[in-house]
Design a protein around this motif. Sequence first.
Motif, PDB file in Angstrom:
ATOM      1  N   GLY A 214       0.419  14.502   0.533  1.00  0.00           N
ATOM      2  CA  GLY A 214      -0.271  14.377   1.807  1.00  0.00           C
ATOM      3  C   GLY A 214      -1.729  14.804   1.637  1.00  0.00           C
ATOM      4  O   GLY A 214      -2.070  15.448   0.629  1.00  0.00           O
ATOM      5  N   VAL A 215      -2.575  14.423   2.592  1.00  0.00           N
ATOM      6  CA  VAL A 215      -3.986  14.815   2.458  1.00  0.00           C
ATOM      7  C   VAL A 215      -4.474  15.475   3.755  1.00  0.00           C
ATOM      8  O   VAL A 215      -4.095  15.074   4.860  1.00  0.00           O
ATOM      9  CB  VAL A 215      -4.897  13.609   2.112  1.00  0.00           C
ATOM     10  N   VAL A 216      -5.285  16.504   3.569  1.00  0.00           N
ATOM     11  CA  VAL A 216      -5.937  17.173   4.701  1.00  0.00           C
ATOM     12  C   VAL A 216      -7.415  16.822   4.600  1.00  0.00           C
ATOM     13  O   VAL A 216      -8.059  17.118   3.591  1.00  0.00           O
ATOM     14  CB  VAL A 216      -5.734  18.700   4.637  1.00  0.00           C
TER      15      VAL A 216
ATOM     16  N   LEU B 135      -3.983   2.330  -0.192  1.00  0.00           N
ATOM     17  CA  LEU B 135      -3.545   3.455   0.636  1.00  0.00           C
ATOM     18  C   LEU B 135      -3.332   3.017   2.079  1.00  0.00           C
ATOM     19  O   LEU B 135      -4.040   2.160   2.586  1.00  0.00           O
ATOM     20  CB  LEU B 135      -4.609   4.559   0.642  1.00  0.00           C
ATOM     21  N   SER B 136      -2.333   3.640   2.682  1.00  0.00           N
ATOM     22  CA  SER B 136      -2.152   3.446   4.112  1.00  0.00           C
ATOM     23  C   SER B 136      -1.931   4.828   4.719  1.00  0.00           C
ATOM     24  O   SER B 136      -0.893   5.453   4.487  1.00  0.00           O
ATOM     25  CB  SER B 136      -0.949   2.522   4.354  1.00  0.00           C
ATOM     26  N   LEU B 137      -2.950   5.302   5.438  1.00  0.00           N
ATOM     27  CA  LEU B 137      -2.877   6.663   5.977  1.00  0.00           C
ATOM     28  C   LEU B 137      -1.997   6.702   7.221  1.00  0.00           C
ATOM     29  O   LEU B 137      -2.110   5.854   8.099  1.00  0.00           O
ATOM     30  CB  LEU B 137      -4.274   7.171   6.320  1.00  0.00           C
ATOM     31  N   GLN B 138      -1.102   7.664   7.241  1.00  0.00           N
ATOM     32  CA  GLN B 138      -0.252   7.889   8.415  1.00  0.00           C
ATOM     33  C   GLN B 138      -0.745   9.182   9.080  1.00  0.00           C
ATOM     34  O   GLN B 138      -0.487  10.266   8.582  1.00  0.00           O
ATOM     35  CB  GLN B 138       1.213   8.075   7.989  1.00  0.00           C
ATOM     36  N   TRP B 139      -1.474   9.025  10.168  1.00  0.00           N
ATOM     37  CA  TRP B 139      -2.077  10.197  10.801  1.00  0.00           C
ATOM     38  C   TRP B 139      -1.004  11.008  11.515  1.00  0.00           C
ATOM     39  O   TRP B 139      -0.160  10.462  12.215  1.00  0.00           O
ATOM     40  CB  TRP B 139      -3.165   9.780  11.795  1.00  0.00           C
ATOM     41  N   MET B 140      -1.062  12.320  11.340  1.00  0.00           N
ATOM     42  CA  MET B 140      -0.073  13.206  11.986  1.00  0.00           C
ATOM     43  C   MET B 140      -0.622  14.634  11.980  1.00  0.00           C
ATOM     44  O   MET B 140      -1.703  14.895  11.435  1.00  0.00           O
ATOM     45  CB  MET B 140       1.264  13.135  11.235  1.00  0.00           C
ATOM     46  N   SER B 141       0.174  15.532  12.591  1.00  0.00           N
ATOM     47  CA  SER B 141      -0.273  16.939  12.609  1.00  0.00           C
ATOM     48  C   SER B 141      -0.009  17.544  11.243  1.00  0.00           C
ATOM     49  O   SER B 141       0.760  17.019  10.430  1.00  0.00           O
ATOM     50  CB  SER B 141       0.503  17.707  13.675  1.00  0.00           C
ATOM     51  N   GLU B 142      -0.661  18.690  11.013  1.00  0.00           N
ATOM     52  CA  GLU B 142      -0.532  19.352   9.714  1.00  0.00           C
ATOM     53  C   GLU B 142       0.924  19.767   9.469  1.00  0.00           C
ATOM     54  O   GLU B 142       1.464  19.602   8.372  1.00  0.00           O
ATOM     55  CB  GLU B 142      -1.452  20.568   9.653  1.00  0.00           C
ATOM     56  N   ALA B 143       1.569  20.250  10.540  1.00  0.00           N
ATOM     57  CA  ALA B 143       2.966  20.710  10.405  1.00  0.00           C
ATOM     58  C   ALA B 143       3.898  19.552  10.042  1.00  0.00           C
ATOM     59  O   ALA B 143       4.758  19.684   9.164  1.00  0.00           O
ATOM     60  CB  ALA B 143       3.411  21.349  11.720  1.00  0.00           C
TER      61      ALA B 143
ATOM     62  N   VAL C  38       0.509  18.306  -2.862  1.00  0.00           N
ATOM     63  CA  VAL C  38       1.398  17.551  -3.752  1.00  0.00           C
ATOM     64  C   VAL C  38       2.838  18.053  -3.635  1.00  0.00           C
ATOM     65  O   VAL C  38       3.109  19.233  -3.776  1.00  0.00           O
ATOM     66  CB  VAL C  38       0.925  17.660  -5.215  1.00  0.00           C
ATOM     67  N   GLY C  39       3.733  17.115  -3.328  1.00  0.00           N
ATOM     68  CA  GLY C  39       5.160  17.442  -3.301  1.00  0.00           C
ATOM     69  C   GLY C  39       5.800  17.061  -4.620  1.00  0.00           C
ATOM     70  O   GLY C  39       6.503  17.842  -5.244  1.00  0.00           O
TER      71      GLY C  39
ATOM     72  N   SER D  71       0.834  -1.191   0.000  1.00  0.00           N
ATOM     73  CA  SER D  71       0.000   0.000   0.000  1.00  0.00           C
ATOM     74  C   SER D  71       0.874   1.249   0.000  1.00  0.00           C
ATOM     75  O   SER D  71       2.023   1.212   0.427  1.00  0.00           O
ATOM     76  CB  SER D  71      -0.912  -0.028   1.224  1.00  0.00           C
ATOM     77  N   PHE D  72       0.289   2.313  -0.498  1.00  0.00           N
ATOM     78  CA  PHE D  72       1.028   3.570  -0.628  1.00  0.00           C
ATOM     79  C   PHE D  72       0.870   4.361   0.674  1.00  0.00           C
ATOM     80  O   PHE D  72      -0.252   4.626   1.119  1.00  0.00           O
ATOM     81  CB  PHE D  72       0.439   4.346  -1.823  1.00  0.00           C
ATOM     82  N   GLN D  73       2.001   4.712   1.276  1.00  0.00           N
ATOM     83  CA  GLN D  73       1.952   5.422   2.566  1.00  0.00           C
ATOM     84  C   GLN D  73       1.653   6.911   2.334  1.00  0.00           C
ATOM     85  O   GLN D  73       2.408   7.575   1.635  1.00  0.00           O
ATOM     86  CB  GLN D  73       3.309   5.291   3.262  1.00  0.00           C
ATOM     87  N   VAL D  74       0.563   7.372   2.916  1.00  0.00           N
ATOM     88  CA  VAL D  74       0.167   8.777   2.699  1.00  0.00           C
ATOM     89  C   VAL D  74       0.031   9.476   4.057  1.00  0.00           C
ATOM     90  O   VAL D  74      -0.788   9.074   4.892  1.00  0.00           O
ATOM     91  CB  VAL D  74      -1.190   8.849   1.955  1.00  0.00           C
ATOM     92  N   PRO D  75       0.830  10.519   4.281  1.00  0.00           N
ATOM     93  CA  PRO D  75       0.635  11.295   5.509  1.00  0.00           C
ATOM     94  C   PRO D  75      -0.736  11.980   5.479  1.00  0.00           C
ATOM     95  O   PRO D  75      -1.122  12.524   4.434  1.00  0.00           O
ATOM     96  CB  PRO D  75       1.765  12.323   5.475  1.00  0.00           C
TER      97      PRO D  75
END
Lengths: 310, 363
Positions: free
Chosen positions: B90-92, B68-76, B102-103, B41-45
Motif C-alpha cells: 500500500g502507499v501513503v 497502477l490502479s490506486l484504490q483510495w481508502m483510509s489509512e486503517a 510492504v506486506g 493494472s496492479f491494484q494498490v490501496p
Amino acid sequence: MIELVELTKKFKQIHAVKNVSMFIEKGEIVGLLGPNGAGKSTAISMLSSLMEPTGGDVRYLNKSMLKNPAPLRKVTGMVPQEIALYTELTAEENLRFFGRLYRLRGTELNKKIDEVLEQIGLTDRRKEVVNKFSGGMKRRLNIGVAMLHDPELLIMDEPTVGIDPQSRNYILETVKRLNSEKQMTVLYTSHYMEEVEYLCDRIYILDKGNLIASGTQEQIKSILSTEKTILVQANRLTDEFVNAIKTNPTVNRIIVGEMEITIIVPKEVNIFSWLIKLAEESGLELSSVNIKTPTLEDVFLHLTGRALRD
Amino acid sequence: MIGILLAKFKLFLRSPGTFVIFTAMSIGFAFLLSGAGGMTSFQVPAYATEEKIRDSYIGEQLEEVNALSLQWMSEAEMVEQIANGKAEVGVVLGEDSFKVIVGVDSPNVTMIEQSIRDIYKKKHQLEQLVGQLQDTEMDIQQVMRSPIFSIQTGSFRSSDAVVYDSSYQALFGFTLFFVIYTIAYNVLPILIEKKEGVWDRVILSPVRKWEMYVANLIYSFITGYLQILIIFFVFRYLVGVDFNGNFFITLGLLIPYVFAIVSLSVVITAIVKNVQQFNAVIPIVAVSMAMIGGAYWPLEIVESKVILTLSKVNPLTYGMEVLNGFAIYGYSVEELLFPISILVMMGVLLMGLGIHLMERRHV
C-alpha cells in the motif's frame, strides 16, 4: 414393385456388380445371398438410390428411379450394415431425431416411437444411451430407426453381423412378424445361408458381382438334383487321404475343413465303401459319413467351387 | 435442418470435452505467454495524508500510470488489507513525500515505488523550475502540452512503425490457433457419419442435401465462434483487456476468419479417408498455419521470403492482421476491408471445393 435391370457398377477397372437383374414383388421377403465382397452392399446401395449405377436401371412401379429417386426413397427403410446411430444419444432420442427427419411431429411422433420401441423390444431401455447397449440391442435399434416412417420396402444389409444367437433370433422373428403383420416387403442380404433359408421366399445368389442363381429355395436346390453331397468327418485328415479324393474322377468338387470334407458327386455314383477303405489305408479313423440334403451352401459350392464364408 | 442442429447441440452437451480442453488451452497459453497479468493494472490501496493530494499533480499523474490502479481508502483500511493479505503493498501519499507499506516483498514493490518516486521527482523539478522562472506551474504544464518540436518514432526495418504487444500477440495468436482444432473436430463428424451410414439414412429421408450441409456447417461455425467469444469475454471482463475500446466490433471482425476455417476444415475432411488420417493431418495444418501466419510470433520479424509468400494464402495471417490492425494499430473497419475480403473469399472458395470433393466420393 421394384426391378433392377442389368445393373452394373464399375470402380475403375473392377466390376463390383455386373449386369444384375432382379425383381421384388410387394409383400415378399427376398434374400440376397453371397460371400463377403460379392457385391451385395453395392447392389442395395444402387437399389436404394445411394449410389449411382454405371449402367442399367432401377425401376419402382415401372418408372425409372435414376433421375428422380424421391418416390422410392419415400417408401424405403434402410438398415445399413453399420450401426448408423448417434451412440451418445438415448434410444428414444435417436428415434426422435430420425422421426423428425421424416417430418413426424408431436403426438404422431411419440406414438410411432412407442410402437417401434415395442416392436424391437427396447421399451424398457428407451432412456438409455446407445453406447451402453449390447451389440444385439444396437442392431435392433438400427432396424427400428428404419421402420419409423412405415416403409413399404425394408432393405436390410447383413443386420445380424456380430451378434449373439439370441439377438439374431429376435431379429429374424421381428422381420417375419413385420412381413406377416404389416405386409412389409423385405430385401434381406446376408452371407448366413441359414438366415436366408429361414426367412426368404425367393433368393438371389451373388458372387464376384455376378448373379449366379435365383429362384425359390426349391428351385435353387434343384440345381443339385443330379448331384449329392457327402460329409465325411474324421479324427484327423492327411494329405494322402485328401489327394486321393481330389483325384477320384467321379468326384465333382470337394471342400476341405479341419476335420471334415464335403464331397459332391453325381447322384448315381456310390463312393461310400471306397471312402471307408481309403480311410483305413490312410490310417484314419472316420467318425461319420453322411449323405446330406442339399443346402444353399452346397449350391454355392457347386456353382463357385468355394464355400459361402471363404 | 433444425432437427439436425438440435441433435448436434445435444451431442455437444453430452460430450463437451474437446471444446472445453481447447478453450482452456487457449486461455491458459494466452494468459501465461502474455506475462500473466501484464495486460491489467496492479491494484494498490492508497491513502492520502491530505484530501487535496488526490486531485493534485501527484494524484493526476498516478492515475495516468497504466500499470497502477490506486484504490483510495483510509489509512486503517489500507493497513488492514495488507495485514489480511488482500493487498501485497500500500502507499501513503503526502504532499512532498510518500511511504510504501510492504506486506509481501515482490518485484511489484520495486515497480510501484519506482513509479511513484518518478512522479514526486518530476513534481520537485517542476517546482524548482517555477521558482527559477517566476512562472506558474500551470504555464509550464501548458508549454509541455504544446511542445515546439514533435517527435515521431519508426522501426529500423521499414517505413511502417511496428508495434509489438506481447499480450495481444499471445491472446490473438492462441485463440486463432486453437479454434482451428475446435472447428475441425466439429466438421469431422460428417466424415464419421458417412462411414457409419447415418449420412445415408439422412439422405434417404425427405431432408435435402443442402440442409444437411448447412446444419452441419452452422453447428461447426457456432462452436468455433462460441470458443472465441468465451476466450475474449474472459480476457475482457476478468483480465481487463480493453481491445482498443471496441470489444464488440473486435468480436464481429472474427466472423470471416471462423467462416474461412470452417471451409478449410470441410476441404480437409473431404480429402482424408478416415479419422486416423484426419488426426494426423489436423495438427500439421494447424501448427503450420500458426507458424506461417504469425500466431506464435509477429510476421514482421520473419525475413524468409518463402514463409512470407506462404503466409499470403493462410487464413490465419489475415485473421491476425484484422485483430492486430484493429486492437493495436487502431485501424477502422474500412481500413481492414482488404484482409476481411480475402477471408470471405477464401471461405467461399474452400467451401465450394470441399463440398465438391465430398460429393465426388458420395452420391
